[in-house]
Scaffold this active site. Structure first.
Site, PDB file in Angstrom:
ATOM      1  N   ASN A  91       0.778  -1.225   0.000  1.00 38.87           N
ATOM      2  CA  ASN A  91       0.000   0.000   0.000  1.00 38.87           C
ATOM      3  C   ASN A  91       0.817   1.285   0.000  1.00 38.87           C
ATOM      4  O   ASN A  91       0.329   2.322  -0.452  1.00 38.87           O
ATOM      5  CB  ASN A  91      -0.910  -0.059   1.247  1.00 38.87           C
ATOM      6  CG  ASN A  91      -1.421   1.287   1.656  1.00 38.87           C
ATOM      7  OD1 ASN A  91      -2.356   1.815   1.040  1.00 38.87           O
ATOM      8  ND2 ASN A  91      -0.810   1.875   2.683  1.00 38.87           N
ATOM      9  N   TYR A 157       2.164   9.136 -11.672  1.00 41.77           N
ATOM     10  CA  TYR A 157       1.257   8.445 -10.737  1.00 41.77           C
ATOM     11  C   TYR A 157       0.289   7.547 -11.511  1.00 41.77           C
ATOM     12  O   TYR A 157       0.073   6.375 -11.159  1.00 41.77           O
ATOM     13  CB  TYR A 157       0.497   9.496  -9.909  1.00 41.77           C
ATOM     14  CG  TYR A 157      -0.309   8.941  -8.759  1.00 41.77           C
ATOM     15  CD1 TYR A 157       0.250   8.792  -7.491  1.00 41.77           C
ATOM     16  CD2 TYR A 157      -1.652   8.578  -8.925  1.00 41.77           C
ATOM     17  CE1 TYR A 157      -0.502   8.292  -6.426  1.00 41.77           C
ATOM     18  CE2 TYR A 157      -2.399   8.075  -7.875  1.00 41.77           C
ATOM     19  CZ  TYR A 157      -1.822   7.938  -6.620  1.00 41.77           C
ATOM     20  OH  TYR A 157      -2.564   7.444  -5.573  1.00 41.77           O
ATOM     21  N   LYS A 161       0.144   3.503 -11.136  1.00 43.70           N
ATOM     22  CA  LYS A 161      -1.069   2.857 -10.615  1.00 43.70           C
ATOM     23  C   LYS A 161      -1.720   1.941 -11.658  1.00 43.70           C
ATOM     24  O   LYS A 161      -2.316   0.921 -11.302  1.00 43.70           O
ATOM     25  CB  LYS A 161      -2.045   3.915 -10.101  1.00 43.70           C
ATOM     26  CG  LYS A 161      -1.539   4.664  -8.853  1.00 43.70           C
ATOM     27  CD  LYS A 161      -1.298   3.741  -7.664  1.00 43.70           C
ATOM     28  CE  LYS A 161      -1.017   4.497  -6.370  1.00 43.70           C
ATOM     29  NZ  LYS A 161      -0.744   3.582  -5.243  1.00 43.70           N
TER      30      LYS A 161
HETATM   31  N1  LIG Z   1      -5.305   9.519  -0.229  1.00 41.25           N
HETATM   32  C1  LIG Z   1      -5.806   9.365  -1.443  1.00 41.25           C
HETATM   33  O1  LIG Z   1      -6.553  10.185  -1.968  1.00 41.25           O
HETATM   34  C2  LIG Z   1      -5.480   8.115  -2.239  1.00 41.25           C
HETATM   35  C3  LIG Z   1      -6.287   7.805  -3.336  1.00 41.25           C
HETATM   36  C4  LIG Z   1      -6.005   6.649  -4.073  1.00 41.25           C
HETATM   37  C5  LIG Z   1      -4.924   5.877  -3.758  1.00 41.25           C
HETATM   38  N2  LIG Z   1      -4.148   6.238  -2.691  1.00 41.25           N
HETATM   39  C6  LIG Z   1      -3.005   5.396  -2.414  1.00 41.25           C
HETATM   40  O2  LIG Z   1      -3.176   4.844  -1.127  1.00 41.25           O
HETATM   41  C7  LIG Z   1      -1.885   4.563  -0.573  1.00 41.25           C
HETATM   42  C8  LIG Z   1      -1.810   5.128   0.826  1.00 41.25           C
HETATM   43  O3  LIG Z   1      -2.049   6.514   0.754  1.00 41.25           O
HETATM   44  P1  LIG Z   1      -2.532   7.368   2.009  1.00 41.25           P
HETATM   45  O4  LIG Z   1      -3.513   8.352   1.459  1.00 41.25           O
HETATM   46  O5  LIG Z   1      -2.922   6.483   3.122  1.00 41.25           O
HETATM   47  O6  LIG Z   1      -1.191   8.179   2.300  1.00 41.25           O
HETATM   48  P2  LIG Z   1      -0.478   8.612   3.672  1.00 41.25           P
HETATM   49  O7  LIG Z   1       0.528   9.613   3.247  1.00 41.25           O
HETATM   50  O8  LIG Z   1      -1.485   8.964   4.704  1.00 41.25           O
HETATM   51  O9  LIG Z   1       0.249   7.272   4.133  1.00 41.25           O
HETATM   52  C9  LIG Z   1       1.261   6.698   3.363  1.00 41.25           C
HETATM   53  C10 LIG Z   1       2.314   6.126   4.306  1.00 41.25           C
HETATM   54  O10 LIG Z   1       3.314   5.533   3.469  1.00 41.25           O
HETATM   55  C11 LIG Z   1       4.570   5.886   3.988  1.00 41.25           C
HETATM   56  N3  LIG Z   1       5.559   5.870   2.919  1.00 41.25           N
HETATM   57  C12 LIG Z   1       5.787   6.804   1.971  1.00 41.25           C
HETATM   58  N4  LIG Z   1       6.807   6.444   1.196  1.00 41.25           N
HETATM   59  C13 LIG Z   1       7.228   5.242   1.672  1.00 41.25           C
HETATM   60  C14 LIG Z   1       8.281   4.361   1.312  1.00 41.25           C
HETATM   61  N5  LIG Z   1       9.103   4.659   0.289  1.00 41.25           N
HETATM   62  N6  LIG Z   1       8.451   3.219   2.021  1.00 41.25           N
HETATM   63  C15 LIG Z   1       7.627   2.920   3.061  1.00 41.25           C
HETATM   64  N7  LIG Z   1       6.643   3.731   3.470  1.00 41.25           N
HETATM   65  C16 LIG Z   1       6.450   4.872   2.778  1.00 41.25           C
HETATM   66  C17 LIG Z   1       4.406   7.282   4.569  1.00 41.25           C
HETATM   67  O11 LIG Z   1       5.411   7.561   5.553  1.00 41.25           O
HETATM   68  C18 LIG Z   1       3.001   7.193   5.166  1.00 41.25           C
HETATM   69  O12 LIG Z   1       3.041   6.810   6.516  1.00 41.25           O
HETATM   70  C19 LIG Z   1      -0.859   5.110  -1.561  1.00 41.25           C
HETATM   71  O13 LIG Z   1      -0.389   4.072  -2.391  1.00 41.25           O
HETATM   72  C20 LIG Z   1      -1.680   6.108  -2.370  1.00 41.25           C
HETATM   73  O14 LIG Z   1      -1.148   6.303  -3.666  1.00 41.25           O
HETATM   74  C21 LIG Z   1      -4.401   7.309  -1.916  1.00 41.25           C
END
Ligand SMILES: NC(=O)c1ccc[n+]([C@@H]2O[C@H](COP(=O)([O-])OP(=O)(O)OC[C@H]3O[C@@H](n4cnc5c(N)ncnc54)[C@H](O)[C@@H]3O)[C@@H](O)[C@H]2O)c1
Length: 250
Positions: A91, A157, A161
């Site tokens: 994730n 991105y 994805k």
């Molecule tokens: N928030 C959104 O709108 C959204 C929408 C669709 C998909 N996503 C995807 O969901 C996933 C989680 O996103 P989120 O919104 O919970 O983000 P978030 O920033 O709240 O959490 C992501 C976590 O990943 C950690 N992280 C970042 N880079 C890293 C790395 N290289 N190695 C290990 N950990 C790492 C960060 O420290 C953070 O704790 C991501 O893949 C994101 O692309 C998010």
């Protein structure tokens, strides 16, 4: 409280915040031992403390999912500490550089690919042998609505994805008959720290793209992920699951 994951061991990447945190906490609440990876040790440890404080089992593993050795560590810790890997949520991800394709700088593009795409390959690369040894498992990979539709200003991105969606299908084809299910989730915009710092107009514009009239919550994504990880989804594999407030229905 259901106990769908009693006796199971899970690896969650990016488990220190947002969607990963919600999934790690929910898995633990339903009985799984959870290895919580995050780039930031302190946030992973906070989630682990919350789990163990509630009587659950968890271990924090700091590491960069763009580095295969760090990803291998998460699986090694799961096997060494808890005896197996049955469940994985690949994730961790970042937003990445914005702008039309020819304006993106190449190092930023490559970094985004490492964190959002190659990480999922590394994850499954090490998780699958451990799951085969455990007699089977379930993997969920985090893609996005932008793994199914485009966005002119988020080319890296969108590319990463879409790659996650394709990798998920190919892995499911190879391993479903061996007892490992693999699916991807495709959230719309979710109110997590990933979106922190957006100006109000930009936030409101995002809301406007969701016919439901709001952004999603991390818990709403976690509910879907837990279903896919659970035995309730025993015939679900190689599939792409939207949780997007009708964003892509338009
Ligand atoms: N928030 C959104 O709108 C959204 C929408 C669709 C998909 N996503 C995807 O969901 C996933 C989680 O996103 P989120 O919104 O919970 O983000 P978030 O920033 O709240 O959490 C992501 C976590 O990943 C950690 N992280 C970042 N880079 C890293 C790395 N290289 N190695 C290990 N950990 C790492 C960060 O420290 C953070 O704790 C991501 O893949 C994101 O692309 C998010």
């Amino acid at each position: 409280m259901d106990n769908r994951f009693k006796g199971k061991v899970a690896v969650v990447t990016g488990g220190g915040s947002g969607i990963g945190q919600a999934v790690a906490l929910a898995l633990a609440a339903e009985g799984a031992a959870v290895v919580v990876n995050d780039l930031k040790q302190e946030v992973a440890q906070e989630v682990v403390d919350q789990i163990t404080g509630a009587g659950g089992r968890a271990r924090a593993v700091a590491g960069d999912v763009g580095n295969p050795d760090d990803v291998k560590d998460t699986v090694d810790v799961a096997v060494d500490e808890f005896g197996a890997v049955h469940l994985a949520f690949n994730n961790a991800g970042i937003g990445g550089p914005l702008g039309p394709l020819a304006d993106i700088d190449i190092p930023s593009y490559l970094q985004l690919m490492d964190v959002n795409l190659h990480s999922v390959f590394y994850g499954m690369y090490y998780q699958i042998p451990a799951m085969l040894a455990a007699g089977g498992g379930s993997i969920v990979n985090t893609s996005s609505i932008l793994g199914l539709v485009g966005d002119a200003n988020a080319v890296p991105y969108v590319t990463a994805k879409h790659g996650v969606a394709g990798m998920t299908k190919a892995a499911a084809l190879a391993y479903s008959s061996l007892g490992i299910r693999v699916n991807s989730v495709h959230p719309g915009y979710i109110d997590t720290p990933l979106l922190a710092g957006l100006p109000k107009e930009a936030y409101d514009a995002l809301v406007g793209k969701h016919p439901i009239g709001r952004l999603g919550t991390a818990q709403e994504v976690a509910n879907l992920v837990l279903f896919l990880l659970s035995d309730e989804a025993a015939f679900v594999t190689g599939s792409q699951y939207l949780v997007d407030g009708a964003y892509t229905a338009q």
